[in-house]
Write a protein that holds these residues in place. Structure first.
Motif, PDB file in Angstrom:
ATOM      1  N   ARG A 193      -9.819  20.496  44.317  1.00 35.73           N
ATOM      2  CA  ARG A 193     -10.556  21.580  43.269  1.00 35.73           C
ATOM      3  C   ARG A 193      -9.624  21.848  42.107  1.00 35.73           C
ATOM      4  O   ARG A 193     -10.215  22.071  40.822  1.00 35.73           O
ATOM      5  CB  ARG A 193     -10.986  22.685  43.663  1.00 35.73           C
ATOM      6  CG  ARG A 193     -11.632  23.642  42.868  1.00 35.73           C
ATOM      7  CD  ARG A 193     -13.046  23.202  42.424  1.00 35.73           C
ATOM      8  NE  ARG A 193     -14.160  23.376  43.079  1.00 35.73           N
ATOM      9  CZ  ARG A 193     -15.175  22.723  42.827  1.00 35.73           C
ATOM     10  NH1 ARG A 193     -15.460  22.204  41.824  1.00 35.73           N
ATOM     11  NH2 ARG A 193     -16.235  22.962  43.850  1.00 35.73           N
ATOM     12  N   VAL A 251     -18.499  26.011  39.087  1.00 31.57           N
ATOM     13  CA  VAL A 251     -18.245  27.166  39.628  1.00 31.57           C
ATOM     14  C   VAL A 251     -18.221  28.042  38.807  1.00 31.57           C
ATOM     15  O   VAL A 251     -18.291  27.998  37.542  1.00 31.57           O
ATOM     16  CB  VAL A 251     -16.604  27.148  40.531  1.00 31.57           C
ATOM     17  CG1 VAL A 251     -16.577  26.067  41.450  1.00 31.57           C
ATOM     18  CG2 VAL A 251     -15.547  26.885  39.486  1.00 31.57           C
ATOM     19  N   ALA A 308     -14.226  32.186  39.712  1.00 35.31           N
ATOM     20  CA  ALA A 308     -13.574  31.463  40.837  1.00 35.31           C
ATOM     21  C   ALA A 308     -12.303  30.522  40.463  1.00 35.31           C
ATOM     22  O   ALA A 308     -11.413  29.985  41.300  1.00 35.31           O
ATOM     23  CB  ALA A 308     -14.776  30.301  41.210  1.00 35.31           C
TER      24      ALA A 308
END
Length: 198
Positions: free
Chosen positions: A18, A49, A53
């Motif tokens: 990520r 997202v 986040a």
């Protein structure tokens, strides 16, 4: 025959983290709009997202910019030294290896080149200084090789020659899409060699 489970495991290995996804998306957005015009929510939307986040991975948008520029500078400095070591003792082969390495970097990372050129001055001085120190290390790898090919030249002339080659190769963000990548790679390698050895 590969099982579904094995294929899923392989996909997980190949899938960027990520954090890596965020950095890639941020680089693309920063290249398109400039880092100051991109918000954390924009980067979050690009990776699927919410903006908040992002803060689980980076303290701020400036932290994203700093990490992407520090990482590419480290990669170039380390990769340049590795290229020279792997090429053996011949300076011409070392130069060919450095040119090929820089060309591949430029073809793979046009967004990062744009971000570096435009947004380095947006970093706090301590981080900008780190980036510049790493870049000097990379330049000096080239200077050492060029000095062996041009023993009559002063170090300043070799440094100027290295920067001229970088400018030529790093022009790729302006030419990507006008030639197929194979033709562009060949053109960049030939013209960079001519500039470095003239």
């Amino acid at each position: 025959m590969t099982s579904t489970r094995d294929a899923a495991l392989h996909a997980d290995v190949d899938r960027p983290s990520r954090r890596e996804q965020i950095l890639r998306a941020a680089a693309q957005l920063f290249a398109e709009r400039g880092s100051r015009a991109v918000g954390v929510d924009d980067v979050g939307a690009a990776v699927g997202v919410t903006g908040p986040a992002i803060y689980r991975h980076f303290a701020s948008k400036d932290a994203m910019l700093a990490e992407m520029l520090l990482r590419i500078s480290e990669r170039l400095a380390d990769g340049g030294r590795e290229c020279v070591a792997a090429a053996g003792a011949d300076a011409a082969e070392q130069l060919r290896a450095l040119i090929a390495f820089q060309v591949e970097f430029a073809l793979d990372n046009p967004a990062l080149i744009v971000v570096h050129d435009r947004d380095l001055t947006s970093l706090p001085e301590s981080e900008a200084g780190q980036v510049r120190r790493l870049q000097r290390r990379y330049v000096e790898v080239w200077v050492a090789v060029l000095a062996r090919l041009h023993p009559e030249a002063e170090a300043a002339a070799c440094r100027a020659r290295a920067h001229a080659v970088f400018g030529l190769i790093n022009s790729t963000p302006h030419s990507t899409g006008r030639l197929d990548q194979g033709s562009l790679r060949d053109l960049l390698r030939r013209t960079a060699w001519a500039a470095a050895t003239a």
